[in-house]
Design a protein around this motif. Structure first.
Motif, PDB file in Angstrom:
ATOM      1  N   LEU A 193      48.568 -12.132  -8.922  1.00  0.00           N
ATOM      2  CA  LEU A 193      47.658 -11.211  -8.247  1.00  0.00           C
ATOM      3  C   LEU A 193      48.145 -11.004  -6.818  1.00  0.00           C
ATOM      4  CD1 LEU A 193      44.337 -12.943  -9.378  1.00  0.00           C
ATOM      5  CD2 LEU A 193      45.550 -11.072 -10.531  1.00  0.00           C
ATOM      6  N   PRO A 194      48.664  -9.811  -6.473  1.00  0.00           N
ATOM      7  CA  PRO A 194      49.195  -9.562  -5.125  1.00  0.00           C
ATOM      8  C   PRO A 194      48.131  -9.791  -4.054  1.00  0.00           C
ATOM      9  CG  PRO A 194      49.756  -7.764  -6.623  1.00  0.00           C
ATOM     10  CD  PRO A 194      48.756  -8.619  -7.341  1.00  0.00           C
ATOM     11  N   LYS A 195      48.500 -10.513  -3.017  1.00  0.00           N
ATOM     12  CA  LYS A 195      47.540 -10.775  -1.938  1.00  0.00           C
ATOM     13  C   LYS A 195      47.235  -9.514  -1.134  1.00  0.00           C
ATOM     14  CE  LYS A 195      47.988 -15.721  -1.386  1.00  0.00           C
ATOM     15  NZ  LYS A 195      48.146 -16.862  -0.462  1.00  0.00           N
ATOM     16  N   SER A 196      48.098  -8.513  -1.277  1.00  0.00           N
ATOM     17  CA  SER A 196      47.822  -7.234  -0.625  1.00  0.00           C
ATOM     18  C   SER A 196      46.652  -6.516  -1.283  1.00  0.00           C
ATOM     19  CB  SER A 196      49.061  -6.340  -0.670  1.00  0.00           C
ATOM     20  OG  SER A 196      49.464  -6.100  -2.018  1.00  0.00           O
ATOM     21  N   ALA A 197      46.340  -6.896  -2.524  1.00  0.00           N
ATOM     22  CA  ALA A 197      45.271  -6.235  -3.273  1.00  0.00           C
ATOM     23  C   ALA A 197      44.077  -7.149  -3.554  1.00  0.00           C
ATOM     24  CB  ALA A 197      45.820  -5.710  -4.600  1.00  0.00           C
ATOM     25  N   TYR A 198      44.284  -8.473  -3.443  1.00  0.00           N
ATOM     26  CA  TYR A 198      43.224  -9.424  -3.780  1.00  0.00           C
ATOM     27  C   TYR A 198      43.000 -10.410  -2.636  1.00  0.00           C
ATOM     28  CZ  TYR A 198      43.617  -8.122  -8.756  1.00  0.00           C
ATOM     29  OH  TYR A 198      43.621  -7.451  -9.957  1.00  0.00           O
ATOM     30  N   THR A 199      41.759 -10.493  -2.170  1.00  0.00           N
ATOM     31  CA  THR A 199      41.383 -11.600  -1.294  1.00  0.00           C
ATOM     32  C   THR A 199      41.237 -12.839  -2.169  1.00  0.00           C
ATOM     33  OG1 THR A 199      39.015 -11.255  -1.584  1.00  0.00           O
ATOM     34  CG2 THR A 199      40.098 -10.011   0.184  1.00  0.00           C
ATOM     35  N   LYS A 200      41.059 -14.011  -1.552  1.00  0.00           N
ATOM     36  CA  LYS A 200      40.873 -15.223  -2.351  1.00  0.00           C
ATOM     37  C   LYS A 200      39.628 -15.111  -3.214  1.00  0.00           C
ATOM     38  CE  LYS A 200      40.696 -20.246  -2.249  1.00  0.00           C
ATOM     39  NZ  LYS A 200      40.741 -21.483  -1.425  1.00  0.00           N
ATOM     40  N   ASP A 201      38.546 -14.565  -2.657  1.00  0.00           N
ATOM     41  CA  ASP A 201      37.315 -14.414  -3.432  1.00  0.00           C
ATOM     42  C   ASP A 201      37.526 -13.489  -4.633  1.00  0.00           C
ATOM     43  OD1 ASP A 201      35.916 -16.103  -1.790  1.00  0.00           O
ATOM     44  OD2 ASP A 201      34.988 -14.501  -0.607  1.00  0.00           O
ATOM     45  N   GLU A 202      38.271 -12.402  -4.430  1.00  0.00           N
ATOM     46  CA  GLU A 202      38.548 -11.464  -5.527  1.00  0.00           C
ATOM     47  C   GLU A 202      39.453 -12.109  -6.578  1.00  0.00           C
ATOM     48  OE1 GLU A 202      38.232  -7.226  -3.065  1.00  0.00           O
ATOM     49  OE2 GLU A 202      40.118  -8.350  -3.105  1.00  0.00           O
ATOM     50  N   ALA A 203      40.396 -12.932  -6.118  1.00  0.00           N
ATOM     51  CA  ALA A 203      41.269 -13.643  -7.058  1.00  0.00           C
ATOM     52  C   ALA A 203      40.452 -14.632  -7.894  1.00  0.00           C
ATOM     53  CB  ALA A 203      42.377 -14.376  -6.305  1.00  0.00           C
ATOM     54  N   CYS A 204      39.461 -15.260  -7.268  1.00  0.00           N
ATOM     55  CA  CYS A 204      38.593 -16.189  -7.993  1.00  0.00           C
ATOM     56  C   CYS A 204      37.757 -15.460  -9.039  1.00  0.00           C
ATOM     57  CB  CYS A 204      37.690 -16.940  -7.019  1.00  0.00           C
ATOM     58  SG  CYS A 204      38.557 -18.187  -6.030  1.00  0.00           S
TER      59      CYS A 204
END
Length: 221
Positions: A198-209
Motif C-alpha cells: 500500500l503506497p504511503k503516498s495514497a494511504y495513511t497508517k489509519d487507512e492502511a489499517c
C-alpha cells in the motif's frame, strides 16, 4: 527460553498447516498433485516437524537439528516427483530450517538439482553478491505472537519508506501490517509472505489499517 517457545510454536503451526491444499497450488500457478502423493508428503513433513519439536524440547544443538532435516529429506526420492513438486518440497524443508535456524541450503540444492549441478550452482552463488543480512527487523505476529522477521540486506541514505505491507504469517496465516522504515534499499521476508503493498503516498497508517481489516475479513471467510 522465550526463543525456544517461539520455535516450538512455529513448528506446531507448520504441522497443522495443510501444506498441499488446492490454494497452495493455486498460489503457485500449478495444478494440484495426486491426493495420495500429497497425503504421503504431508505425513512425511509432519513427522519431520514432530522430530524437530522433540529435539528442540531436549535442547539439542544445531548439528543434530540439521541432521534431522537432512535425514528426512534424503528419505524422499526426488525421482518420484516432477520439478514443481520437488520445488515445493524444498520450500517446506527450507521453511523448517528457518524455524530452527540451521543452514541446509547446499543439501536442498543437491537434492533438487543433483550433486553435480547443485555444486555448480553453489560455486556460481559464491561469485554473486552475498545476501547476508546487515540486521533483522522483528515484530510480533498479532495472531500467534511469534516474531515476524525481515532481513535487511542493504541500506542507502535518502531512500524513503514507500509502502505499508500487508503480510501473512507462515505459522498461523494471520494478516499483519509492516513498514520497514527509511533508508532500506533491499530486504528479504523470512517467515511471512507479502500479500499487498500500500503506497504511503495514497494511504495513511489509519487507512492502511482499514485495508488490513478488509483483507482479514474477506480472505478468511
Amino acid at each position: 527460553m522465550r526463543e525456544k517457545e517461539h520455535i516450538i510454536t512455529a513448528l506446531a503451526g507448520f504441522r497443522r498447516k495443510n501444506k498441499f491444499s488446492y490454494s497452495v497450488f493455486q498460489e503457485r500457478g500449478l495444478h494440484p498433485s495426486d491426493d495420495e502423493l500429497c497425503s504421503g508428503l504431508q505425513a512425511l513433513l509432519n513427522d519431520c516437524s514432530d522430530q524437530l519439536i522433540v529435539a528442540v524440547n531436549s535442547g539439542v544443538d544445531e548439528k543434530k537439528l540439521a541432521k534431522i532435516l537432512k535425514s528426512n529429506l534424503s528419505n524422499i526420492d526426488a525421482a518420484n516427483y516432477d520439478t514443481e513438486e520437488r520445488e515445493l518440497i524444498c520450500d517446506y524443508f527450507y521453511e523448517l530450517s528457518q524455524i530452527v535456524v540451521v543452514d541446509i541450503k547446499s543439501d536442498l540444492n543437491n537434492w533438487l538439482y543433483g550433486v553435480i549441478l547443485g555444486t555448480l550452482l553453489k560455486i556460481t552463488s559464491i561469485l554473486k553478491r552475498s545476501d547476508k543480512a546487515l540486521y533483522t527487523l522483528e515484530q510480533s505476529c498479532t495472531g500467534c505472537k511469534i516474531p515476524l522477521k525481515t532481513a535487511i540486506l542493504s541500506r542507502n541514505k535518502g531512500i524513503p519508506d514507500h509502502s505499508w505491507h500487508v503480510i501473512r504469517c507462515n505459522n498461523c496465516d494471520e494478516y499483519n501490517l509492516l513498514s520497514v522504515g527509511e533508508g532500506v534499499s533491499e530486504y528479504r521476508f523470512e517467515n511471512y509472505q507479502s500479500i499487498e503493498a500500500l503506497p504511503k503516498s495514497a494511504y495513511t497508517k489509519d487507512e492502511a489499517c482499514v485495508r488490513l481489516e478488509q483483507i482479514r475479513y474477506f480472505r478468511k471467510r
